[in-house]
Design a protein around this motif. Structure first.
Motif, PDB file in Angstrom:
ATOM      1  N   ALA A 127       0.992  -1.137  -0.136  1.00 13.82           N
ATOM      2  CA  ALA A 127       0.380   0.202   0.068  1.00 13.82           C
ATOM      3  C   ALA A 127       0.532   0.876  -0.206  1.00 13.82           C
ATOM      4  O   ALA A 127      -0.082   2.048  -0.054  1.00 13.82           O
ATOM      5  N   ASP A 128       2.396   1.109  -0.085  1.00 16.34           N
ATOM      6  CA  ASP A 128       3.318   2.323  -0.214  1.00 16.34           C
ATOM      7  C   ASP A 128       3.507   3.109  -1.230  1.00 16.34           C
ATOM      8  O   ASP A 128       3.903   4.331  -1.151  1.00 16.34           O
ATOM      9  N   GLY A 129       2.771   2.232  -2.454  1.00 14.51           N
ATOM     10  CA  GLY A 129       2.868   3.090  -3.973  1.00 14.51           C
ATOM     11  C   GLY A 129       2.404   3.549  -4.436  1.00 14.51           C
ATOM     12  O   GLY A 129       1.018   4.478  -3.308  1.00 14.51           O
ATOM     13  N   ARG A 130       2.001   4.871  -4.964  1.00 14.17           N
ATOM     14  CA  ARG A 130       1.612   5.580  -5.636  1.00 14.17           C
ATOM     15  C   ARG A 130       0.481   4.887  -6.473  1.00 14.17           C
ATOM     16  O   ARG A 130      -0.738   6.012  -5.852  1.00 14.17           O
ATOM     17  N   VAL A 131      -0.012   4.204  -7.390  1.00 20.30           N
ATOM     18  CA  VAL A 131      -1.055   3.556  -6.929  1.00 20.30           C
ATOM     19  C   VAL A 131      -2.244   3.210  -5.923  1.00 20.30           C
ATOM     20  O   VAL A 131      -3.263   4.158  -5.921  1.00 20.30           O
ATOM     21  N   ALA A 132      -1.565   2.577  -5.638  1.00 16.99           N
ATOM     22  CA  ALA A 132      -2.476   1.913  -4.293  1.00 16.99           C
ATOM     23  C   ALA A 132      -2.551   3.413  -3.455  1.00 16.99           C
ATOM     24  O   ALA A 132      -3.878   3.369  -2.953  1.00 16.99           O
ATOM     25  N   LYS A 133      -2.167   4.159  -3.070  1.00 17.88           N
ATOM     26  CA  LYS A 133      -2.507   5.231  -2.494  1.00 17.88           C
ATOM     27  C   LYS A 133      -3.674   6.036  -2.729  1.00 17.88           C
ATOM     28  O   LYS A 133      -4.814   6.774  -2.918  1.00 17.88           O
ATOM     29  N   LYS A 134      -3.689   6.179  -4.047  1.00 16.00           N
ATOM     30  CA  LYS A 134      -5.157   6.569  -5.542  1.00 16.00           C
ATOM     31  C   LYS A 134      -6.442   5.900  -4.887  1.00 16.00           C
ATOM     32  O   LYS A 134      -7.022   6.194  -5.206  1.00 16.00           O
ATOM     33  N   VAL A 135      -5.626   4.608  -5.225  1.00 11.18           N
ATOM     34  CA  VAL A 135      -7.303   3.159  -4.766  1.00 11.18           C
ATOM     35  C   VAL A 135      -7.566   3.821  -3.624  1.00 11.18           C
ATOM     36  O   VAL A 135      -8.718   3.647  -3.238  1.00 11.18           O
ATOM     37  N   ILE A 136      -7.118   3.887  -2.719  1.00 11.05           N
ATOM     38  CA  ILE A 136      -7.569   4.453  -0.904  1.00 11.05           C
ATOM     39  C   ILE A 136      -8.055   5.365  -0.566  1.00 11.05           C
ATOM     40  O   ILE A 136      -9.212   5.094  -0.024  1.00 11.05           O
ATOM     41  N   ALA A 137      -7.351   6.048  -1.273  1.00  7.41           N
ATOM     42  CA  ALA A 137      -8.288   7.868  -1.049  1.00  7.41           C
ATOM     43  C   ALA A 137      -9.357   7.499  -1.816  1.00  7.41           C
ATOM     44  O   ALA A 137     -10.598   7.973  -1.871  1.00  7.41           O
ATOM     45  N   GLU A 138      -9.869   6.648  -3.491  1.00 12.44           N
ATOM     46  CA  GLU A 138     -10.898   6.574  -4.232  1.00 12.44           C
ATOM     47  C   GLU A 138     -12.246   5.629  -3.326  1.00 12.44           C
ATOM     48  O   GLU A 138     -13.515   6.453  -3.294  1.00 12.44           O
ATOM     49  N   ALA A 139     -11.294   4.543  -2.941  1.00 11.18           N
ATOM     50  CA  ALA A 139     -12.309   3.747  -1.779  1.00 11.18           C
ATOM     51  C   ALA A 139     -12.904   4.673  -0.415  1.00 11.18           C
ATOM     52  O   ALA A 139     -14.421   4.610  -0.172  1.00 11.18           O
ATOM     53  N   LEU A 140     -11.903   5.016  -0.091  1.00  9.70           N
ATOM     54  CA  LEU A 140     -12.626   6.209   1.233  1.00  9.70           C
ATOM     55  C   LEU A 140     -13.507   7.467   0.720  1.00  9.70           C
ATOM     56  O   LEU A 140     -14.524   7.455   1.906  1.00  9.70           O
ATOM     57  N   ASN A 141     -13.076   7.822   0.069  1.00  7.47           N
ATOM     58  CA  ASN A 141     -14.053   9.033  -0.283  1.00  7.47           C
ATOM     59  C   ASN A 141     -15.559   8.355  -0.635  1.00  7.47           C
ATOM     60  O   ASN A 141     -16.311   8.782  -1.298  1.00  7.47           O
ATOM     61  N   ARG A 142     -15.410   7.459  -1.340  1.00  3.31           N
ATOM     62  CA  ARG A 142     -17.126   6.649  -1.434  1.00  3.31           C
ATOM     63  C   ARG A 142     -17.638   6.077  -0.308  1.00  3.31           C
ATOM     64  O   ARG A 142     -18.749   5.185  -0.076  1.00  3.31           O
ATOM     65  N   GLY A 143     -16.820   5.983   0.810  1.00  3.83           N
ATOM     66  CA  GLY A 143     -17.294   5.520   2.117  1.00  3.83           C
ATOM     67  C   GLY A 143     -17.081   3.983   2.692  1.00  3.83           C
ATOM     68  O   GLY A 143     -17.571   3.647   3.407  1.00  3.83           O
ATOM     69  N   HIS A 144     -16.140   3.870   1.793  1.00  7.86           N
ATOM     70  CA  HIS A 144     -15.704   2.572   2.389  1.00  7.86           C
ATOM     71  C   HIS A 144     -14.682   2.059   3.491  1.00  7.86           C
ATOM     72  O   HIS A 144     -13.758   3.247   4.092  1.00  7.86           O
ATOM     73  N   GLU A 145     -14.434   0.815   3.704  1.00 12.31           N
ATOM     74  CA  GLU A 145     -13.427   0.941   5.139  1.00 12.31           C
ATOM     75  C   GLU A 145     -12.925   0.461   4.420  1.00 12.31           C
ATOM     76  O   GLU A 145     -12.453  -0.673   3.974  1.00 12.31           O
TER      77      GLU A 145
END
Length: 210
Positions: free
Chosen positions: A8-26
């Motif tokens: 999860a430390d990579g740049r793609v991972a961080k974008k995926v995490i941010a997108e998922a969080l913005n949609r209300g996922h845990e």
């Protein structure tokens, strides 16, 4: 939904995490860094090869964002993907893989991949070959609910988030501007869409900017 992002430390991972969080996922991130530099507050320091079946229990989906480029570590694409598939084998936890474009086919017969074409950059061939090998091995798994998502050939870390993309399949696709390009941010949208919808189990799909 409960989503785990590994490597999860990579740049793609961080974008995926941010997108998922913005949609209300845990979202729980698993990474190798001592300090949490991801957008989620739930961070566990653990190497991908040390993850266990128990670590990933209770998640709806696991995103494999592993990437490496040095010659001596390229085989880890296969090694890490096999490890994740093994510990998710027989479960309902879906495995979504951040893939590469080199293994996309350039002919309807699916006999020639992008990496085999004359204009494919020589410098990227070892990485594309390693990623293609790991995809070929994943295709043999019928015991895992996997989805492999290939980006466009020009995968832009700092590209804009347009909010739009074209969903394609196994074949290399250009958009209306004859471009094969997508930003990390738009790729993350496609990844989270697939997590939510689950329309391509045990399939490889690809995305390009609309």
């Amino acid at each position: 939904m409960k989503i785990a992002v590994v490597a999860a430390d990579g740049r793609v991972a961080k974008k995926v995490i941010a997108e998922a969080l913005n949609r209300g996922h845990e979202v729980t991130a698993f990474g190798r860094h001592d300090v949490n530099e991801t957008p989620t507050k739930m961070y566990i320091k653990k190497d991908i090869l040390n993850l266990t079946r128990e670590d990933l229990q209770g998640f709806d989906a696991v995103v494999d964002a592993f990437g490496t480029w040095t010659p001596e570590t390229l085989n880890n694409h296969s090694k890490t993907l096999k490890h994740l598939a093994d510990i998710l084998s027989g479960t309902n936890v879906r495995l979504l893989v951040v893939g590469g474009a080199g293994s996309l086919y350039v002919d309807p017969e699916h006999t020639t991949q992008l990496v085999d074409t004359p204009d494919f950059p020589e410098a990227f061939k070892p990485l594309a070959t390693a990623q293609g090998k790991s995809l070929a091995e994943l295709r043999l798994r019928t015991d895992v609910k996997w989805t492999y998502i290939s980006p466009a050939a020009d995968f832009q870390a700092d590209g804009e988030r347009t909010g739009h993309y074209i969903l394609a399949g196994e074949e290399f696709k250009l958009n209306s501007k004859n471009e094969s390009v997508i930003s990390y941010a738009d790729y993350a949208i496609a990844m989270v869409d697939e997590i939510e919808n689950g329309n391509h189990i045990q399939k490889r799909i690809s995305v390009v900017r609309a």
